[in-house]
Design a protein around this motif. Structure first.
Motif, mmCIF file in Angstrom:
data_model
loop_
_atom_site.group_PDB
_atom_site.id
_atom_site.type_symbol
_atom_site.label_atom_id
_atom_site.label_comp_id
_atom_site.label_asym_id
_atom_site.label_seq_id
_atom_site.Cartn_x
_atom_site.Cartn_y
_atom_site.Cartn_z
ATOM 1 N N ALA A 1 14.542 -3.973 7.576
ATOM 2 C CA ALA A 1 15.602 -3.610 6.357
ATOM 3 C C ALA A 1 15.412 -2.291 5.844
ATOM 4 O O ALA A 1 16.156 -1.541 5.203
ATOM 5 N N THR A 2 14.116 -1.830 6.167
ATOM 6 C CA THR A 2 13.553 -0.540 5.669
ATOM 7 C C THR A 2 13.466 0.552 6.459
ATOM 8 O O THR A 2 12.389 1.377 6.551
ATOM 9 N N GLY A 3 14.063 0.647 7.709
ATOM 10 C CA GLY A 3 14.028 1.249 8.752
ATOM 11 C C GLY A 3 12.668 1.333 9.777
ATOM 12 O O GLY A 3 12.223 2.259 10.191
ATOM 13 N N GLY A 4 11.891 0.293 9.296
ATOM 14 C CA GLY A 4 10.661 0.134 10.223
ATOM 15 C C GLY A 4 9.566 0.569 9.271
ATOM 16 O O GLY A 4 8.557 0.215 9.717
ATOM 17 N N ARG A 5 9.767 1.359 8.106
ATOM 18 C CA ARG A 5 8.799 2.055 7.590
ATOM 19 C C ARG A 5 8.034 1.084 6.293
ATOM 20 O O ARG A 5 6.966 1.322 6.153
ATOM 21 N N GLY A 6 8.963 0.189 5.995
ATOM 22 C CA GLY A 6 8.201 -0.497 4.732
ATOM 23 C C GLY A 6 8.883 -0.024 3.492
ATOM 24 O O GLY A 6 9.421 1.124 3.454
ATOM 25 N N ALA A 7 8.911 -0.601 2.444
ATOM 26 C CA ALA A 7 9.414 -0.215 1.300
ATOM 27 C C ALA A 7 8.705 0.586 0.550
ATOM 28 O O ALA A 7 7.418 0.643 0.773
ATOM 29 N N ASP A 8 9.362 1.532 -0.364
ATOM 30 C CA ASP A 8 8.526 2.478 -1.115
ATOM 31 C C ASP A 8 7.861 1.865 -2.093
ATOM 32 O O ASP A 8 6.596 2.351 -2.534
ATOM 33 N N VAL A 9 8.452 0.896 -2.840
ATOM 34 C CA VAL A 9 7.525 -0.134 -3.860
ATOM 35 C C VAL A 9 8.105 -1.489 -3.551
ATOM 36 O O VAL A 9 8.974 -2.079 -3.210
ATOM 37 N N THR A 10 6.953 -2.491 -3.565
ATOM 38 C CA THR A 10 7.189 -3.695 -3.708
ATOM 39 C C THR A 10 6.563 -4.330 -4.856
ATOM 40 O O THR A 10 5.537 -3.938 -5.517
ATOM 41 N N ILE A 11 7.216 -5.297 -5.526
ATOM 42 C CA ILE A 11 6.978 -5.959 -6.911
ATOM 43 C C ILE A 11 6.690 -7.512 -6.597
ATOM 44 O O ILE A 11 7.759 -8.114 -6.194
ATOM 45 N N ASP A 12 5.704 -8.205 -7.093
ATOM 46 C CA ASP A 12 5.676 -9.471 -7.135
ATOM 47 C C ASP A 12 5.911 -9.924 -8.226
ATOM 48 O O ASP A 12 5.224 -9.525 -9.272
ATOM 49 N N ALA A 13 6.907 -10.971 -8.565
ATOM 50 C CA ALA A 13 7.230 -11.763 -9.515
ATOM 51 C C ALA A 13 7.352 -13.329 -9.500
ATOM 52 O O ALA A 13 7.999 -13.918 -10.091
ATOM 53 N N THR A 14 6.251 -13.468 -8.457
ATOM 54 C CA THR A 14 5.974 -15.083 -8.166
ATOM 55 C C THR A 14 4.940 -15.699 -8.906
ATOM 56 O O THR A 14 4.807 -16.749 -8.913
ATOM 57 N N ALA B 1 4.431 -5.600 3.120
ATOM 58 C CA ALA B 1 5.775 -5.085 3.253
ATOM 59 C C ALA B 1 6.012 -3.656 2.605
ATOM 60 O O ALA B 1 7.184 -3.163 2.809
ATOM 61 N N VAL B 2 4.864 -3.125 2.022
ATOM 62 C CA VAL B 2 5.008 -1.729 1.668
ATOM 63 C C VAL B 2 4.537 -0.832 2.612
ATOM 64 O O VAL B 2 3.975 -1.043 3.506
ATOM 65 N N GLY B 3 5.373 0.293 2.568
ATOM 66 C CA GLY B 3 5.357 1.460 3.495
ATOM 67 C C GLY B 3 4.169 2.470 3.218
ATOM 68 O O GLY B 3 3.540 2.510 2.121
ATOM 69 N N ARG B 4 3.959 3.517 4.010
ATOM 70 C CA ARG B 4 3.108 4.567 3.947
ATOM 71 C C ARG B 4 3.219 5.199 2.699
ATOM 72 O O ARG B 4 4.122 5.500 2.209
ATOM 73 N N GLY B 5 2.197 5.535 1.899
ATOM 74 C CA GLY B 5 2.049 6.181 0.379
ATOM 75 C C GLY B 5 2.934 5.178 -0.531
ATOM 76 O O GLY B 5 3.131 5.675 -1.454
ATOM 77 N N GLY B 6 3.079 3.701 -0.187
ATOM 78 C CA GLY B 6 3.754 3.212 -1.201
ATOM 79 C C GLY B 6 2.937 2.515 -2.609
ATOM 80 O O GLY B 6 1.773 2.515 -2.250
ATOM 81 N N SER B 7 3.531 1.821 -3.218
ATOM 82 C CA SER B 7 3.180 1.245 -4.184
ATOM 83 C C SER B 7 3.540 -0.191 -4.583
ATOM 84 O O SER B 7 4.519 -0.553 -4.327
ATOM 85 N N VAL B 8 2.321 -0.928 -4.864
ATOM 86 C CA VAL B 8 2.509 -2.590 -4.833
ATOM 87 C C VAL B 8 2.258 -2.648 -6.402
ATOM 88 O O VAL B 8 1.382 -2.368 -6.931
#
Ligand SMILES: [Zn+2]
Ligand SMILES: [Zn+2]
Length: 341
Positions: free
Chosen positions: A226-239, A251-258
């Protein structure tokens, strides 16, 4: 006055208690709206040594109302003012406070008592975390200030910006608030939750693209696709589940933040892919609680209709409905229950 008083795990009593009177620097608020929270459910089940160090105490921590009485020396509000308060106040003296991170205060003062007709706010809370409202702001919306401030803090940790892709894991109220805040910043938001009526409700609100984790054999692969194969810029866990923290990192992409927003059970761990963490410069961020600045900004967003969390309220009840409301929450049958004392 009538109040729901917490005596310990599983022990919540519907009682009559004296209406509080304000001491110097204190404010007594008439509670017009209180909201149930997942933390209440956990606390009722097993207690909460940090948020509720002493029992008995009137239960509940998300609320807004009108100033009923002010103690000597209070200037910030007057009788009759509409106001909202956070559920804690930092000390402003410890190392964390001095370093500009009051959410990590080593002496956070927690305040409980939303599920009563009146609540006494201690002087320290009045000094830093009581905010006057426009008289037209409904208390039921203002009561979202505390959880929204937490969500705002989580989104800010990752410096979410317009045009970024943000994946939020968790379809509870905080997952929804995080998605709303990220969407308000013009990010593309994908919310991952478990299929069911709550997820459908979130979908119908149109806050974010919604993915059902239970219908996907490999949710990480779906998110990457869903993110063009790159992974997301930011992922956030709220579970608050370690296996989902793991997915957030995957699921986060290169240079991304979790952002690790949801607190997991004590003693649990996750493993980090060292190659990715290093060569892809992943940023792993904890996010906890809120600050006086975040509370004020949350109120601004609510009053300017930038964030409109009202549809997260799925049930309305009087004070006598608190136990039932918390049972609905525990059974996954409610998002937020509005209590009108
Ligand atoms: Zn809460
Ligand atoms: Zn402090």
């Amino acid at each position: 006055m009538r109040a729901q008083v917490f005596y310990g795990p599983g022990d919540l009593r519907d009682e009559r208690v004296p209406v509080p009177t304000p001491g110097p620097g204190e404010v007594v608020l008439r509670v017009d709206a209180a909201l149930t929270c997942g933390t209440d459910v956990k606390t009722l089940r097993r207690g909460h040594p940090v948020m509720i160090p002493h029992v008995p105490t009137v239960f509940g921590h998300e609320f807004a109302g009108r100033v009923a009485a002010v103690g000597a020396g209070v200037r910030a509000v007057r009788e009759g003012d509409h106001a909202v308060a956070a559920n804690s106040a930092p000390c402003r003296a410890c190392r964390s406070c001095q370093a500009g991170r009051p959410n990590l205060c080593e002496d956070l003062l927690f305040v409980n008592g939303a599920y009563g007709e009146f609540i006494a706010l201690p002087a320290r809370l009045v000094a830093v975390n009581l905010v006057r409202l426009q008289s037209t702001t409904p208390a039921s919306r203002a009561a979202f200030a505390e959880p929204l401030a937490c969500a705002l803090g989580g989104v800010e940790r990752a410096r979410v910006d317009g045009g970024q892709s943000v994946v939020v894991f968790g379809h509870g109220p905080l997952g929804c608030l995080l998605a709303m805040v990220a969407a308000a910043r013009k990010a593309r938001v994908i919310l991952v939750g478990k299929g069911g009526w709550r997820l459908e409700r979130v979908r119908s609100l149109g806050i974010a693209e919604v993915l059902d984790a239970t219908a996907a054999p490999d949710i990480v692969a779906d998110l990457r696709a869903a993110t063009g194969g790159r992974g997301a810029d930011v992922t956030i866990d709220a579970t608050g589940r370690p296996e989902v923290w793991q997915q957030a990192m995957d699921a986060v992409g290169r240079g991304g933040s979790v952002v690790f927003f949801g607190g997991c059970a004590p003693g649990t761990t996750v493993s980090v892919d060292t190659r990715r963490a290093h060569y892809e410069e992943l940023t792993l961020l904890g996010a906890f609680h809120h600050t006086p600045d975040l509370i004020r900004r949350a109120v601004e967003l609510l009053e300017a209709n930038v964030v409109e969390p009202d549809p997260l309220v799925t049930h309305r009840m009087g004070l006598g409905g608190v136990r039932e409301g918390l049972e609905l929450m525990a059974g996954g049958k409610a998002l937020k229950v509005l209590i009108e004392p």
